[in-house]
Write a protein that holds these residues in place. Structure first.
Motif, short mmCIF file in Angstrom:
data_model
loop_
_atom_site.label_atom_id
_atom_site.label_comp_id
_atom_site.label_asym_id
_atom_site.label_seq_id
_atom_site.Cartn_x
_atom_site.Cartn_y
_atom_site.Cartn_z
N ASP A 170 0.87 -1.15 0.00
CA ASP A 170 0.00 0.00 0.00
C ASP A 170 0.91 1.22 0.00
OD1 ASP A 170 -2.26 1.99 1.24
OD2 ASP A 170 -3.14 0.22 0.29
N TRP A 171 0.37 2.38 -0.33
CA TRP A 171 1.24 3.55 -0.47
C TRP A 171 1.85 3.97 0.85
CZ3 TRP A 171 2.88 4.04 -5.06
CH2 TRP A 171 2.07 3.68 -6.14
N SER A 172 1.21 3.63 1.97
CA SER A 172 1.81 3.93 3.27
C SER A 172 3.08 3.14 3.51
CB SER A 172 0.80 3.64 4.39
OG SER A 172 0.46 2.26 4.39
N LEU A 173 3.26 2.05 2.74
CA LEU A 173 4.45 1.21 2.91
C LEU A 173 5.73 1.97 2.56
CD1 LEU A 173 4.83 -1.87 3.64
CD2 LEU A 173 5.23 -2.22 1.22
N LEU A 174 5.64 2.97 1.71
CA LEU A 174 6.84 3.73 1.34
C LEU A 174 7.50 4.35 2.56
CD1 LEU A 174 5.66 5.54 -1.94
CD2 LEU A 174 7.03 3.45 -1.73
N SER A 212 3.15 16.36 -14.65
CA SER A 212 2.76 15.04 -15.17
C SER A 212 1.86 14.31 -14.18
CB SER A 212 4.04 14.22 -15.43
OG SER A 212 3.79 13.18 -16.32
N THR A 213 0.94 13.49 -14.71
CA THR A 213 -0.13 12.95 -13.88
C THR A 213 0.33 11.87 -12.93
OG1 THR A 213 -1.60 13.40 -15.75
CG2 THR A 213 -2.49 12.07 -13.97
N SER A 214 1.20 10.97 -13.35
CA SER A 214 1.67 9.93 -12.43
C SER A 214 2.33 10.56 -11.22
CB SER A 214 2.64 8.99 -13.14
OG SER A 214 1.99 8.26 -14.16
N GLY A 215 3.12 11.61 -11.43
CA GLY A 215 3.75 12.29 -10.31
C GLY A 215 2.73 12.95 -9.40
N LEU A 216 1.70 13.57 -10.00
CA LEU A 216 0.65 14.19 -9.19
C LEU A 216 -0.09 13.13 -8.38
CD1 LEU A 216 -1.06 16.73 -8.52
CD2 LEU A 216 -2.55 16.08 -10.43
N PHE A 217 -0.43 12.00 -9.02
CA PHE A 217 -1.15 10.95 -8.30
C PHE A 217 -0.28 10.29 -7.24
CE2 PHE A 217 -4.54 11.84 -10.86
CZ PHE A 217 -5.56 10.89 -10.88
N ALA A 218 1.03 10.17 -7.51
CA ALA A 218 1.93 9.65 -6.49
C ALA A 218 1.92 10.55 -5.26
CB ALA A 218 3.35 9.53 -7.05
N LEU A 219 1.94 11.86 -5.49
CA LEU A 219 1.90 12.81 -4.39
C LEU A 219 0.59 12.71 -3.62
CD1 LEU A 219 2.99 15.29 -2.90
CD2 LEU A 219 2.09 16.71 -4.74
N ILE A 220 -0.52 12.63 -4.35
CA ILE A 220 -1.82 12.50 -3.70
C ILE A 220 -1.90 11.20 -2.90
CG2 ILE A 220 -4.29 12.20 -4.13
CD1 ILE A 220 -3.95 14.08 -6.56
N ALA A 221 -1.42 10.11 -3.49
CA ALA A 221 -1.47 8.81 -2.81
C ALA A 221 -0.69 8.84 -1.51
CB ALA A 221 -0.93 7.72 -3.73
N VAL A 222 0.50 9.45 -1.53
CA VAL A 222 1.32 9.51 -0.32
C VAL A 222 0.66 10.41 0.72
CG1 VAL A 222 3.52 10.36 0.59
CG2 VAL A 222 3.48 8.97 -1.48
N ALA A 223 0.11 11.56 0.29
CA ALA A 223 -0.54 12.46 1.24
C ALA A 223 -1.77 11.80 1.86
CB ALA A 223 -0.93 13.76 0.52
N GLN A 224 -2.54 11.08 1.05
CA GLN A 224 -3.71 10.40 1.58
C GLN A 224 -3.32 9.26 2.51
OE1 GLN A 224 -5.84 12.87 0.91
NE2 GLN A 224 -7.44 11.35 0.54
N TYR A 239 6.61 14.35 6.84
CA TYR A 239 6.28 13.05 6.26
C TYR A 239 6.57 13.06 4.76
CZ TYR A 239 3.44 8.89 5.16
OH TYR A 239 3.01 7.65 4.73
N LEU A 240 6.13 14.10 4.07
CA LEU A 240 6.37 14.19 2.63
C LEU A 240 7.85 14.30 2.33
CD1 LEU A 240 3.49 16.64 1.62
CD2 LEU A 240 3.56 14.17 1.31
N VAL A 280 9.62 2.41 -9.90
CA VAL A 280 9.10 3.64 -10.49
C VAL A 280 7.61 3.71 -10.20
CG1 VAL A 280 8.78 2.48 -12.72
CG2 VAL A 280 8.87 4.98 -12.63
N ILE A 281 7.13 4.89 -9.84
CA ILE A 281 5.69 5.11 -9.68
C ILE A 281 5.17 5.66 -11.00
CG2 ILE A 281 3.89 6.30 -8.40
CD1 ILE A 281 5.71 6.52 -6.04
N ILE A 282 4.25 4.92 -11.61
CA ILE A 282 3.85 5.29 -12.97
C ILE A 282 2.45 4.74 -13.23
CG2 ILE A 282 4.72 3.21 -14.12
CD1 ILE A 282 5.16 6.87 -15.34
N GLN A 283 1.78 5.27 -14.22
CA GLN A 283 0.50 4.68 -14.59
C GLN A 283 0.75 3.37 -15.34
OE1 GLN A 283 -1.80 6.25 -17.95
NE2 GLN A 283 -0.39 8.01 -17.99
#
Length: 643
Positions: A170-174, A212-224, A239-240, A280-283
């Protein structure tokens, strides 16, 4: 991975290069009312390069080849004359917010926009409602979930570590991959205990959330993930910052280009990326395009390896989170579209829904608009290679929708999580900057001003900047004063370096003030770099202990070689003042050839931690500035995080 994006961004003037390449495809010869339709697509769906087409290039070509006709309001027969361009979603969103003024190469503002996600539409609606389509105006063409992708050998070791720990991804695993401010190392205890020691520390690659969208979604996923883990609001910036410690290199503005660079590394270096990149975090679709070598553009199979020996990259294996962040690839009709253009757009959308078009989308690794795999080709082939139990038949779990205000808040908190940045931007104002640029109707200085508007997306409210221009008369052209050994910028800079707190209006005003000089029109490149470093060093000294951990850097742009009083690159490389020499310099160059770029590469290596550089000629000047700004800002995430 330091080689995939040159901190020195160089655009050759002998080749027409742009972030946007226009492909004009004409309909058949039968009589009809031609309706011009400008379409801007994200880069995983379009390349704009006829010899290396992607899904939307193929679809538009097939649309025109079919000679389609549609009814107009007054009974006339219409046919669409489509111009397709490729542009990252974030760049297009910011361009739309400014009514497409001064953008990169497109003849006019698009009528139809095909971003990677409706998140950009929501963000645009929040930041500039007048430029955004009304709610409900977007229709999903396809879907693609966000994944953590690894070469197979690393993925197997990582999964074994997860199994041993009784965990699932899960993204919290990072957050568990950073201990004491340092990434965990492969082959040690914990989640990475099954890996090979030569892979070194866990190194993550992701693209630019501003662009770029994958980077935006990676950021959102980590923040969430932080919110789900009940991280207090006051602790979210730290945390970020901690997660960013996993990203050692620069961030590419374009996820497609990032994946090209990773594939080049796997083909010409280690098939599993060795110790440079772990994941890599990517779509998902770009992971599939990587595996099938269908990314388009360069580096490509024709790009020679430095060693002369090419290998076979390992396939990438995806890890899916329990709650997936799914990109919906919308078809968006933009405000201002005429009734005739709307009918043309409707006909194009209808064609995209047909089976031939769906096959092109499938070949790009996209799922259908319900999240299912397309029935023919595409992910079916990926599933066969990886095993039926690896890739979900359907991406069923989707994350909660976020409105534009929430997305902007996450992005701004990410920018605010950095240590403050003090950035001096030195711009060549010599006479050649008045020559035509790569965009019709614009000179090089026009392009620089536009490019700076895009690049400023990397700066935040805690940062400050100074913009200066430079030019001077050389001795052979009648100059009467040479280098000043005390104030290195005095003889060549337009004025004193004025440090200003960053906001968009201030930065835009400063960039607008740049001008091609008519009298002092030679290029004192090394003197300007020395002067800029000197001013930044003085700013650091003035900040004292409170600013000791801030980031201080120079971005310098030139279109020529130094012709000022016989100076050489040694003036910069051998600077005896340690405080000045320690200021990092990130060059941007409109270069005639790689030989001209070589001294700037030397300066980049000597003043930054960038190594093994390559001259990247695939980007426009606008993208080059974005890459240079990203490189300058990246160290600010690593401050106070340990060695």
């Amino acid at each position: 991975m330091k080689s995939r994006v040159a901190g020195l961004a160089c655009v050759l003037v002998v080749v027409v290069v742009s972030a946007v390449v226009v492909v004009m495809l004409r309909p058949g010869a039968r009589a009809c009312e031609r309706i011009a339709l400008q379409v801007s697509s994200s880069t995983e769906k379009a390349s704009g390069v006829p010899e290396s087409p992607k899904a939307m290039d193929e679809i538009v070509g097939a649309y025109h080849a079919g000679g389609r006709r549609f009814a107009l309001a007054d009974g006339r027969r219409g046919c669409a004359d489509i111009s397709l361009t490729a542009l990252t979603s974030g760049t297009a969103a910011r361009a739309l917010a400014t009514n497409w003024t001064g953008r990169t190469g497109e003849r006019r503002r698009p009528d139809v926009w095909l971003p990677t996600s409706s998140a950009w539409v929501s963000l645009l609606r929040h930041e500039n409602p007048a430029a955004a389509p009304a709610p409900g105006a977007a229709e999903s063409l396809a879907r693609s979930p966000l994944v953590l992708a690894m070469p197979r050998s690393k993925a197997v070791a990582f999964q074994e570590g997860l199994d041993a720990a009784g965990a699932r991804f899960d993204w919290s695993l990072l957050d568990r991959l950073v201990v004491g401010g340092k990434p965990l190392r492969w082959g040690r205890d914990g989640l990475l205990g099954r890996g090979r020691k030569e892979w070194q520390g866990f190194a993550l690659t992701k693209d630019d959330p501003v662009e770029s969208t994958s980077g935006l979604f990676a950021l959102i996923a980590v923040a969430q993930a932080a919110a789900a883990g009940r991280v207090p609001d006051a602790a979210v910036p730290e945390y970020l910052r901690r997660i960013e410690r996993l990203v050692p290199g620069v961030i590419d503005p374009d996820g497609t280009q990032m994946m090209r660079g990773l594939r080049f590394e796997a083909r010409c270096g280690s098939p599993d990326w060795g110790g440079t990149t772990s994941a890599v975090i990517i779509q998902e679709s770009l992971m599939y395009q990587y595996d099938t070598d269908n990314l388009g553009g360069a580096p490509n199979p024709r790009t020679p390896c430095r060693s002369g020996v090419a290998g076979t990259p390992e396939d990438l294996v995806p890890f899916y989170a329990e709650t997936n962040w799914v990109m919906d690839h919308p078809f968006v009709r933009l405000p201002g579209i005429s009734d005739d253009q709307r009918r043309a757009a409707d006909d194009l959308l209808a064609f995209i829904r047909t089976e031939p078009s769906r096959r092109f989308l499938a070949a790009a690794g996209l799922r259908d608009s319900n999240g299912d795999r397309f029935p023919a080709g595409g992910l079916t082939g990926l599933n066969s290679r990886m095993g039926a139990d690896v890739l979900p038949q359907r991406s069923t779990a989707t994350a909660p929708d976020l409105d534009g205000a929430a997305i902007a808040g996450i992005r701004d908190r990410w920018l605010a999580s950095r240590r403050p940045v003090h950035l001096m931007v030195a711009i060549d104002e010599s006479g050649t900057m008045g020559e035509p640029g790569t965009i019709r109707g614009k000179n090089r200085m026009d392009e620089v001003r536009d490019a700076l508007r895009r690049a400023q997306g990397w700066l935040g409210r805690n940062d400050e900047f100074a913009i200066v221009g430079f030019a001077a008369r050389s001795k052979k052209n009648g100059g009467t004063k040479g280098p000043d050994p005390v104030d290195l910028c005095r003889a060549v800079c337009t004025g004193p370096a004025t440090w200003q707190p960053f906001d968009e209006a201030r930065f835009t005003a400063a960039a607008t003030g740049l001008a091609v000089r008519k009298e002092d029109n030679d290029t004192p490149l090394y003197q300007a770099i020395l002067g800029a470093q000197q001013r930044v060093a003085a700013r650091r000294k003035a900040a004292g202990r409170d600013g000791a951990d801030d980031i201080y850097a120079v971005v310098v742009m030139t279109d020529g070689k130094d012709d000022y009083w016989d100076q050489s690159v040694r003036e910069v490389l051998d600077n005896p003042r340690a405080d000045v020499a320690a200021v990092p310099v990130y060059p941007v160059c409109v270069c005639a050839d790689e030989t001209q770029a070589a001294p700037l590469q030397q300066i980049l290596r000597a003043t930054t931690d960038e190594e093994d550089l390559q001259v990247d000629v695939t980007k426009s000047l606008s993208a080059a500035f974005a890459a240079a700004f990203a490189s300058a800002v990246r160290p600010s995430f690593r401050a106070k995080l340990g060695g």
